[in-house]
Write an enzyme that holds these catalytic residues in place. Structure first.
Site, PDB file in Angstrom:
ATOM      1  N   ASP A   1       0.849  -1.113   0.225  1.00 31.27           N
ATOM      2  CA  ASP A   1      -0.020  -0.191  -0.066  1.00 31.27           C
ATOM      3  C   ASP A   1       0.916   1.236   0.017  1.00 31.27           C
ATOM      4  O   ASP A   1       2.116   1.372   0.849  1.00 31.27           O
ATOM      5  CB  ASP A   1      -0.714   0.145   1.278  1.00 31.27           C
TER       6      ASP A   1
ATOM      7  N   TYR B   1       2.503  10.148   0.771  1.00 32.16           N
ATOM      8  CA  TYR B   1       3.352   9.323   1.573  1.00 32.16           C
ATOM      9  C   TYR B   1       5.091   9.944   1.382  1.00 32.16           C
ATOM     10  O   TYR B   1       5.336   9.582   0.162  1.00 32.16           O
ATOM     11  CB  TYR B   1       3.551   8.098   1.904  1.00 32.16           C
TER      12      TYR B   1
ATOM     13  N   SER C   1     -11.292   6.179   0.764  1.00 34.24           N
ATOM     14  CA  SER C   1     -10.463   6.070   2.102  1.00 34.24           C
ATOM     15  C   SER C   1     -11.193   7.156   2.999  1.00 34.24           C
ATOM     16  O   SER C   1     -11.037   8.347   2.513  1.00 34.24           O
ATOM     17  CB  SER C   1      -8.864   6.072   1.971  1.00 34.24           C
TER      18      SER C   1
ATOM     19  N   LEU D   1      -2.540  -1.214  14.691  1.00 34.17           N
ATOM     20  CA  LEU D   1      -1.961  -1.269  16.173  1.00 34.17           C
ATOM     21  C   LEU D   1      -2.068   0.198  16.713  1.00 34.17           C
ATOM     22  O   LEU D   1      -1.410   0.538  17.613  1.00 34.17           O
ATOM     23  CB  LEU D   1      -0.498  -1.799  16.134  1.00 34.17           C
TER      24      LEU D   1
ATOM     25  N   SER E   1       8.623  -0.557  11.230  1.00 36.14           N
ATOM     26  CA  SER E   1       9.945   0.221  11.091  1.00 36.14           C
ATOM     27  C   SER E   1      11.048  -0.914  11.039  1.00 36.14           C
ATOM     28  O   SER E   1      12.153  -0.440  11.004  1.00 36.14           O
ATOM     29  CB  SER E   1      10.104   1.362  11.875  1.00 36.14           C
TER      30      SER E   1
HETATM   31  P1  NDP Z   1       0.095   0.127  12.684  1.00 32.35           P
HETATM   32  O1  NDP Z   1      -0.980   0.836  13.651  1.00 32.35           O
HETATM   33  O2  NDP Z   1       0.175  -1.094  12.561  1.00 32.35           O
HETATM   34  O3  NDP Z   1       1.307   0.895  13.240  1.00 32.35           O
HETATM   35  C1  NDP Z   1       2.631   0.460  12.700  1.00 32.35           C
HETATM   36  C2  NDP Z   1       3.915   0.843  13.681  1.00 32.35           C
HETATM   37  O4  NDP Z   1       3.674   0.387  14.967  1.00 32.35           O
HETATM   38  C3  NDP Z   1       5.165   0.379  13.079  1.00 32.35           C
HETATM   39  O5  NDP Z   1       5.611   1.319  11.956  1.00 32.35           O
HETATM   40  C4  NDP Z   1       6.122   0.258  14.391  1.00 32.35           C
HETATM   41  O6  NDP Z   1       6.278   1.891  14.821  1.00 32.35           O
HETATM   42  C5  NDP Z   1       4.811  -0.066  15.291  1.00 32.35           C
HETATM   43  N1  NDP Z   1       5.084  -1.638  15.613  1.00 32.35           N
HETATM   44  C6  NDP Z   1       4.597  -2.616  14.550  1.00 32.35           C
HETATM   45  N2  NDP Z   1       4.698  -3.684  14.966  1.00 32.35           N
HETATM   46  C7  NDP Z   1       5.191  -3.651  16.093  1.00 32.35           C
HETATM   47  C8  NDP Z   1       5.430  -4.704  17.003  1.00 32.35           C
HETATM   48  N3  NDP Z   1       5.493  -6.032  16.570  1.00 32.35           N
HETATM   49  N4  NDP Z   1       6.164  -4.381  18.189  1.00 32.35           N
HETATM   50  C9  NDP Z   1       6.280  -3.076  18.390  1.00 32.35           C
HETATM   51  N5  NDP Z   1       6.023  -2.075  17.688  1.00 32.35           N
HETATM   52  C10 NDP Z   1       5.442  -2.298  16.446  1.00 32.35           C
HETATM   53  O7  NDP Z   1      -0.045   0.581  11.231  1.00 32.35           O
HETATM   54  P2  NDP Z   1       0.166   1.903  10.529  1.00 32.35           P
HETATM   55  O8  NDP Z   1      -0.413   2.946  11.393  1.00 32.35           O
HETATM   56  O9  NDP Z   1       1.609   2.073  10.184  1.00 32.35           O
HETATM   57  O10 NDP Z   1      -0.717   1.741   9.041  1.00 32.35           O
HETATM   58  C11 NDP Z   1      -0.352   0.769   8.324  1.00 32.35           C
HETATM   59  C12 NDP Z   1      -0.650   1.138   6.982  1.00 32.35           C
HETATM   60  O11 NDP Z   1      -1.997   1.773   6.697  1.00 32.35           O
HETATM   61  C13 NDP Z   1       0.473   2.296   6.496  1.00 32.35           C
HETATM   62  O12 NDP Z   1       1.477   1.979   6.259  1.00 32.35           O
HETATM   63  C14 NDP Z   1      -0.485   3.002   5.443  1.00 32.35           C
HETATM   64  O13 NDP Z   1      -0.138   2.160   4.288  1.00 32.35           O
HETATM   65  C15 NDP Z   1      -2.162   2.759   5.678  1.00 32.35           C
HETATM   66  N6  NDP Z   1      -2.598   3.774   6.290  1.00 32.35           N
HETATM   67  C16 NDP Z   1      -3.568   4.552   5.632  1.00 32.35           C
HETATM   68  C17 NDP Z   1      -4.209   5.628   5.970  1.00 32.35           C
HETATM   69  C18 NDP Z   1      -5.365   6.352   5.077  1.00 32.35           C
HETATM   70  O14 NDP Z   1      -5.757   7.289   5.310  1.00 32.35           O
HETATM   71  N7  NDP Z   1      -5.730   5.393   4.352  1.00 32.35           N
HETATM   72  C19 NDP Z   1      -3.705   6.205   7.423  1.00 32.35           C
HETATM   73  C20 NDP Z   1      -2.793   5.751   7.950  1.00 32.35           C
HETATM   74  C21 NDP Z   1      -2.115   4.416   7.380  1.00 32.35           C
HETATM   75  P3  NDP Z   1       7.609   2.050  15.530  1.00 32.35           P
HETATM   76  O15 NDP Z   1       8.423   2.627  14.448  1.00 32.35           O
HETATM   77  O16 NDP Z   1       6.959   3.650  16.171  1.00 32.35           O
HETATM   78  O17 NDP Z   1       7.872   1.236  15.995  1.00 32.35           O
END
Ligand code: NDP
Length: 324
Positions: free
Chosen positions: A51, A56, A156, A214, A290
């Site tokens: 995605d 981004y 979205s 998450l 990350s």
């Molecule tokens: P999450 O809520 O799953 O957050 C991901 C983040 O949580 C990671 O980057 C990391 O951050 C932390 N993390 C993930 N796994 C673990 C673990 N096992 N242990 C500890 N920390 C963990 O998802 P995102 O918010 O990143 O959203 C996912 C995707 O959804 C995005 O990449 C994008 O493609 C999409 N999205 C779409 C939106 C929209 O408006 N359509 C808006 C937002 C996202 P850290 O580096 O802080 O540890």
């Protein structure tokens, strides 16, 4: 691990239950080598959807992903990639943002160039645009599909009403209707997917590619109120995210859900992601990571679904509704 696949709503496209997104990570928080390792791990474990969006890292996320896709030389018929249009790729002039025909077409062409692909498998309207008639956007998306530049289009964070309007216009004019919506869905954010859209799954056959399973990492259990120092919560310019996602009530919930996860011998993030997958109206859960260790852990959520029995789900539900 054995990946499982679900239909994207009532379309014929099957997406992997888990997918990988690049928001805040590709072209920003992580280096390109880590991005490549994440995509390789994802693909090797059966993930078939990556995605992305024009906004981004202001286009850089798509450039990074495009270079990796090219380098990997995975057959084009084994993966899908998305872009999203609305916020622009940095420029904020009226012609550079929104869902009017000019920007939707130009943004599609720009995403194709950045991602180095001939077509987008999924193309999302990143937000509703109150200043463009929905009919203009539906016609434009239809034409992009007819031109072979887009396979499936969707929305979205649109309301159920806006999605219904798009379907009504498509039906009236025999146009390709939106196949999917990308809403936020996690233990803290349930209303839209579970209630507002409830009637859309059986009627317009809505598929969902859900984001932030998450809650930006809060449901990993690693955060204090200040946010873990190495995380996105402490990144410059993201105070708004920390303020939105992190508060005492949530941390209390996290602690209690973690006790349930401990009892199952599973990690909290795995349980939180598997909980999203237990909703059959979810087509795919978009993961963010990350570090490769995070993705490696989160991939266990596919099999962990089986441990979330009705009794476990009821216990979690009680915790979530008590603190809601
Ligand atoms: P999450 O809520 O799953 O957050 C991901 C983040 O949580 C990671 O980057 C990391 O951050 C932390 N993390 C993930 N796994 C673990 C673990 N096992 N242990 C500890 N920390 C963990 O998802 P995102 O918010 O990143 O959203 C996912 C995707 O959804 C995005 O990449 C994008 O493609 C999409 N999205 C779409 C939106 C929209 O408006 N359509 C808006 C937002 C996202 P850290 O580096 O802080 O540890």
């Amino acid at each position: 691990m054995n990946m499982r696949y679900r239909r994207l709503g009532t379309s014929g496209l099957k997406v992997s239950e888990l997918s990988l997104g690049s928001w805040l990570t590709f072209g920003k928080q992580i280096d390109d080598g880590t991005a490549e390792a994440l995509m390789k791990m994802a693909y090797d474990n059966g993930i078939n959807f990556f995605d992305n969006a024009e906004i981004y890292s202001r286009g850089e996320s798509e450039r990074v992903m495009g270079r990796i896709l090219k380098k990997m030389e995975w057959p084009r018929d084994t993966w899908t990639v998305s872009s999203k249009v609305f916020f622009g790729a940095g420029g904020k002039l009226p012609t550079q943002v929104g869902l009017h025909r000019k920007h939707v077409v130009e943004a599609c062409n720009a995403a194709l160039t950045r991602l180095e692909v001939e077509y987008l498998d999924l193309y999302f309207c990143h937000r509703p645009d109150p200043e463009t008639p929905i009919a203009e956007t539906v016609w434009t998306m239809h034409q992009l599909v007819m031109q072979g530049k887009v396979m499936y289009w969707g929305t979205s964070e649109w309301s159920a009403d806006e999605i219904k309007q798009a379907h009504a216009i498509a039906e009236q004019h025999h146009l390709i209707a939106p196949a999917m919506e990308q809403p936020q869905y996690n233990m803290f954010h349930r209303e839209k997917v579970e209630k507002e859209f409830a009637h859309l799954y059986g009627t317009v056959g809505l598929g969902t590619t859900i984001w932030s399973p998450l809650a930006s990492g809060v449901l990993s259990g690693k955060h204090t109120l200040d946010g873990d120092a190495s995380s996105r919560m402490r990144m410059a310019g993201l105070d708004w995210l920390r303020e939105r996602e992190l508060n005492e009530a949530r941390l209390k919930t996290v602690k209690q859900v973690k006790e349930v996860a401990d009892g199952l011998g599973l990690s909290l993030p795995v349980v939180a992601i598997a909980w999203c997958l237990k909703n059959s109206c979810v087509s795919t859960v978009i993961l963010g990571a990350s570090k490769t260790a995070q993705l490696e852990e989160n991939l266990k959520a596919v099999e962990a679904q089986d441990a979330l029995t009705p009794d476990v789900m009821a216990r979690i539900d009680k915790i979530l509704t008590t603190h809601a």
